[in-house]
Design an enzyme around this catalytic site. Sequence first.
Site, PDB file in Angstrom:
ATOM      1  N   GLY A  12       0.802  -1.390  -0.448  1.00 55.98           N
ATOM      2  CA  GLY A  12       0.170   0.190   0.041  1.00 55.98           C
ATOM      3  C   GLY A  12       0.780   1.488   0.237  1.00 55.98           C
ATOM      4  O   GLY A  12       1.650   1.862   1.302  1.00 55.98           O
ATOM      5  N   SER A 129      -0.273   7.700  13.685  1.00 59.71           N
ATOM      6  CA  SER A 129      -1.197   9.242  14.225  1.00 59.71           C
ATOM      7  C   SER A 129       0.181   9.763  13.372  1.00 59.71           C
ATOM      8  O   SER A 129       1.293  10.191  13.621  1.00 59.71           O
ATOM      9  CB  SER A 129      -1.507   9.124  14.873  1.00 59.71           C
ATOM     10  OG  SER A 129      -1.806  11.083  14.830  1.00 59.71           O
ATOM     11  N   LYS A 184      -5.876   4.089  19.220  1.00 59.04           N
ATOM     12  CA  LYS A 184      -5.642   4.799  18.245  1.00 59.04           C
ATOM     13  C   LYS A 184      -7.672   5.248  17.643  1.00 59.04           C
ATOM     14  O   LYS A 184      -7.165   6.804  17.657  1.00 59.04           O
ATOM     15  CB  LYS A 184      -5.060   4.505  17.293  1.00 59.04           C
ATOM     16  CG  LYS A 184      -5.544   4.944  15.665  1.00 59.04           C
ATOM     17  CD  LYS A 184      -3.986   6.193  15.580  1.00 59.04           C
ATOM     18  CE  LYS A 184      -5.007   7.506  14.673  1.00 59.04           C
ATOM     19  NZ  LYS A 184      -5.237   7.865  13.764  1.00 59.04           N
ATOM     20  N   HIS A 187      -7.355   7.949  20.484  1.00 61.73           N
ATOM     21  CA  HIS A 187      -7.138   8.917  20.189  1.00 61.73           C
ATOM     22  C   HIS A 187      -8.195  10.355  18.909  1.00 61.73           C
ATOM     23  O   HIS A 187      -8.539  11.263  18.818  1.00 61.73           O
ATOM     24  CB  HIS A 187      -6.172   8.624  19.267  1.00 61.73           C
ATOM     25  CG  HIS A 187      -4.833   9.945  18.512  1.00 61.73           C
ATOM     26  ND1 HIS A 187      -5.131  10.068  17.450  1.00 61.73           N
ATOM     27  CD2 HIS A 187      -4.008  10.500  19.022  1.00 61.73           C
ATOM     28  CE1 HIS A 187      -4.318  10.985  16.766  1.00 61.73           C
ATOM     29  NE2 HIS A 187      -3.767  11.016  17.640  1.00 61.73           N
ATOM     30  N   ASN A 188      -8.367   9.309  18.130  1.00 57.07           N
ATOM     31  CA  ASN A 188      -9.581  10.217  16.787  1.00 57.07           C
ATOM     32  C   ASN A 188     -10.737  10.063  17.852  1.00 57.07           C
ATOM     33  O   ASN A 188     -11.655  11.523  17.215  1.00 57.07           O
ATOM     34  CB  ASN A 188      -9.948   9.103  15.324  1.00 57.07           C
ATOM     35  CG  ASN A 188      -7.992   9.165  14.940  1.00 57.07           C
ATOM     36  OD1 ASN A 188      -7.356   8.817  15.448  1.00 57.07           O
ATOM     37  ND2 ASN A 188      -8.650   8.738  13.753  1.00 57.07           N
ATOM     38  N   GLU A 191      -9.242  13.401  18.974  1.00 61.67           N
ATOM     39  CA  GLU A 191      -9.648  14.580  18.526  1.00 61.67           C
ATOM     40  C   GLU A 191     -10.300  15.024  17.622  1.00 61.67           C
ATOM     41  O   GLU A 191     -10.608  16.161  17.763  1.00 61.67           O
ATOM     42  CB  GLU A 191      -8.545  13.955  16.876  1.00 61.67           C
ATOM     43  CG  GLU A 191      -8.519  14.381  15.756  1.00 61.67           C
ATOM     44  CD  GLU A 191      -7.691  13.886  14.781  1.00 61.67           C
ATOM     45  OE1 GLU A 191      -6.430  12.728  14.859  1.00 61.67           O
ATOM     46  OE2 GLU A 191      -8.210  13.397  13.321  1.00 61.67           O
TER      47      GLU A 191
HETATM   48  C1  6PG Z   1      -3.685  10.975  12.982  1.00 63.58           C
HETATM   49  C2  6PG Z   1      -5.079  11.801  11.865  1.00 63.58           C
HETATM   50  C3  6PG Z   1      -6.219  10.569  10.609  1.00 63.58           C
HETATM   51  C4  6PG Z   1      -6.819  10.641  10.713  1.00 63.58           C
HETATM   52  C5  6PG Z   1      -8.046  11.909  10.091  1.00 63.58           C
HETATM   53  C6  6PG Z   1      -9.026  12.259   9.469  1.00 63.58           C
HETATM   54  O1  6PG Z   1      -4.052  11.021  13.521  1.00 63.58           O
HETATM   55  O2  6PG Z   1      -3.113  10.931  11.921  1.00 63.58           O
HETATM   56  O3  6PG Z   1      -6.205  10.922  13.172  1.00 63.58           O
HETATM   57  O4  6PG Z   1      -5.630   9.337  11.155  1.00 63.58           O
HETATM   58  O5  6PG Z   1      -7.732   9.530   9.829  1.00 63.58           O
HETATM   59  O6  6PG Z   1      -7.675  12.873  11.461  1.00 63.58           O
HETATM   60  O7  6PG Z   1     -10.258  11.667  10.562  1.00 63.58           O
HETATM   61  P1  6PG Z   1     -11.987  11.955   9.791  1.00 63.58           P
HETATM   62  O8  6PG Z   1     -11.572  12.234   8.182  1.00 63.58           O
HETATM   63  O9  6PG Z   1     -12.232  11.586  10.752  1.00 63.58           O
HETATM   64  O10 6PG Z   1     -11.388  13.941  10.536  1.00 63.58           O
END
Ligand code: 6PG
Length: 463
Positions: A12, A129, A184, A187-188, A191
Site C-alpha cells: 500500500g 498518527s 488510536k 486518540h481520534n 481529536e
Molecule cells: C491522525 C488522524 C488521522 C485521521 C484523520 C481524518 O492521527 O493522523 O487521526 O488518522 O484519519 O484525522 O479523520 P476524519 O476524516 O475522521 O476527520
Amino acid sequence: MTSSEARLGLIGLGTMGRNLALNLADHGTKLAVWERDAELAATARAALPAATVWADGPAALAATLPAPRAILLMVTAGPAVDAVIDALRPGLQPGDVILDGGNADARDTARRQAALAGTGIELIGLGVSGGEEGARFGPALMAGGSAAAWDRVSPALTAIAARTPAGEPCCALLGAGAAGHFVKTVHNGIEYAVMQTLAEAYDLMRNGLAMAPDAIGDVFAAWNAGPLEGYLVEIAADVVRTRDDDGSPLLDKVADRAGQKGTGRWASLAALDYGVPAPTLAVAGLARAGSPGDDERRQLAGARPSPVELDVDDLEAAVHAATLAAFVQGFDLIAAADAAEGWSVDRAAVAGVWRAGCILRASLLDRLADAARTVPAGALLLRADALAAEMHAVLPGLRNTVAAAALSRFAVPAMGSALAWIDGISRDRVPADFLQGLRDRFGAHRFERTDRPGSFHADWRGE
Ligand code: 6PG
C-alpha cells in the site's frame, strides 16, 4: 542488493504508505513493496531508493522476504485488509508478522488476530498518527499484539517514530490484542472533541465577539504559548489567518459541512458499549454528523445569535477545561476497555506515545502521564491532585463561557458537555435514585437502598 536482503515488506503506497516507506528507507530499513494501483506505484517508484524490491502481488512479496517475515499493510481499513491478509497467508509461515497500519476498527483487528490464532502467524494492529507529514518525518505509533512479535519489528519502527521533547520515541507496544488500534480510535475520538472545542471558541470569537480573523489567530497563538500548547491549537492560528486569493478570510468561503471517516465515531460507540461517560467525545461526533444538514438549518434560521458578553481569558479557561475533560474521558475509556479485554495498557505509556508526532501532541500529555502514574490502575485521572487542581482552576471560566454562550444562542456542545460531565462526576448524589424509582414503578425493575443491602421492589403509587 538481492531480493533476499529486503527486511520489511510494505503493501500500500498511497500517501501514508509512501511516506512511511521513505521514512523507513531514510532510517536504513530495506523494503520490498507492492502497490496495486499503477499510478500510485509510479509515484512511489520515483521517490523510493533504487534498492527497493518491487513485487507484483502479495504472494510474490512474501516470497521475496526472508523468514521470519514482517509485512506492514498500509491499505484502506475494512475489507481490503482481509483481502490482502488472505492473499498473503499461503506464502507465510510460523514466526511471520503482519502489521496493519490502517485506522482499523479494533473489533476487526481482534477478529483477524483470532482467525490467525494457532497458525504461528501474528497480527499487530498498529495505530499510526500524524498525517502525511508525521508518516514522512516522525509518526506516533501505537502497537497492539504479542510482545514476541513486537520485539521482531520494533527496532525499524522505533527508528522512524517521533521523539518526545525528552527524547523518548513515540512508539510502543501498548498492550495485547487490539490495544493499539483501540488506543488510536480513542486518540481520534479525543481529536474530534478538541477540534470541536476549538471550533466553538472560534465561533464565539468570530461571531459573538466580532473579532477579525487575524486577532483570533493571535489569540490561538497566545494560547499555544501557555498550558494549552499543542499541535491543534498551533494550526488553529494558521487556519484562521489563511486568506483566499482575493485577500478575504478563506474560512468565510468554506462550506460549513464537516467530513469524517468514522474513527472518532467508533470511540463514542465504544464508550456506550463499555459503559463509560465520554460525552465530549460523543457530542463532537454528533456535531459533525449534524453539520451537513445545512438546508434544514437555514430553513430554521431566524433567531440569530446575539453579541456575547465574554472575557477572552474565560474562553481560554473554557477551552482548557473542555480539552482536559476530553482527554480524561478518553483515558477513562481506555481503562474500561482494558479492564474488559485484558490488554494490560499502561496509560502513562499511552500519554508518552501521544506526546509527539500525533495530532493530539500537546504539553498537557506530560501532566496526564504524571496523573496516570499517580492514581491507582484504572482510576479516573482526575483523582490525581495536580490534575484536579488544574481542572478546578479553569472551571469557573468554562462555567462563565457556557452560560454566556447559552444566553446569546450559541451552541457549544463540547464545552457544555464537559461542564455537565464534570458537574455530574463531582456530585456525591445524582438523580439516579429518581430513575430507579421510575423503573421500579413501571417495570418492577427493583432498586438498591442506601440504608441496607439487598434488592427491593416498592409500591410507588404515591400512597
Ligand atoms: C491522525 C488522524 C488521522 C485521521 C484523520 C481524518 O492521527 O493522523 O487521526 O488518522 O484519519 O484525522 O479523520 P476524519 O476524516 O475522521 O476527520
